[in-house]
Design a protein around this motif. Structure first.
Motif, PDB file in Angstrom:
ATOM      1  N   UNK A 105       0.832  -1.208   0.000  1.00 53.18           N
ATOM      2  CA  UNK A 105       0.000   0.000   0.000  1.00 53.18           C
ATOM      3  C   UNK A 105       0.864   1.254   0.000  1.00 53.18           C
ATOM      4  N   UNK A 106       1.930   1.242   0.797  1.00 51.23           N
ATOM      5  CA  UNK A 106       2.823   2.404   0.861  1.00 51.23           C
ATOM      6  C   UNK A 106       3.505   2.626  -0.481  1.00 51.23           C
ATOM      7  N   UNK A 107       3.994   1.560  -1.103  1.00 57.07           N
ATOM      8  CA  UNK A 107       4.622   1.713  -2.420  1.00 57.07           C
ATOM      9  C   UNK A 107       3.622   2.298  -3.428  1.00 57.07           C
ATOM     10  N   UNK A 108       2.365   1.876  -3.362  1.00 53.28           N
ATOM     11  CA  UNK A 108       1.343   2.427  -4.239  1.00 53.28           C
ATOM     12  C   UNK A 108       1.132   3.910  -3.997  1.00 53.28           C
ATOM     13  N   UNK A 109       1.098   4.304  -2.741  1.00 54.40           N
ATOM     14  CA  UNK A 109       0.930   5.724  -2.413  1.00 54.40           C
ATOM     15  C   UNK A 109       2.142   6.532  -2.875  1.00 54.40           C
TER      16      UNK A 109
END
Length: 142
Positions: free
Chosen positions: A36-40
């Motif tokens: 999720x963090x990489x996506x953000x």
């Protein structure tokens, strides 16, 4: 026996606008949070997600502090990521207020426990403080 460096300085972080929030229950939540963090971070450059200097190091820092809180702290663990005017603020809160962060010093890397040192190496600032909510360990990253 390896020595430990002094605990991180007890102090409050700079003010930041909170952007993202997670509450990992255990270590099995970390891969999902990293994804999720990489996506953000892939959305960087917008007003809500300004650019990160080194996305891989940023994700590593988040992962190290989350996993330390889950392994050595007490649940619940709360992860908040925010923006200062010119940097990122990462804060991880757990319930082990009696166990301040203590980076390993002069330890064989094969023995592990080097995460806080790695995070501090790339941080602009780091620290911790206790509140009614728990122990807050924080770093400011470029």
């Amino acid at each position: 026996m390896a020595e430990s460096s002094p605990v991180w300085q007890e102090r409050r972080p700079p003010a930041a606008q909170q952007l993202w929030h997670w509450v990992p229950a255990d270590l099995t939540d970390l891969p999902r949070i990293r994804r999720e963090l990489r996506g953000k971070l892939a959305e960087q450059g917008t007003e809500q997600a300004p650019a990160v200097a080194d996305p891989d190091m940023f994700v590593l820092a988040v992962d190290e502090l989350m996993s330390n809180a889950l392994r050595h702290g007490r649940t619940p663990v709360v992860v908040d990521i925010g923006r200062t005017d010119d940097a990122w603020l990462l804060t991880v809160c757990d319930q082990a207020v009696d166990a301040p962060p203590r980076p390993a010093f002069d330890r064989d890397p094969a023995q592990g426990g080097m995460g806080l040192g790695l995070v501090a190496h790339d941080a602009l600032q780091e620290g911790w403080y206790a509140s009614d909510a728990g122990k807050h360990v924080w770093v400011v990253l470029p």
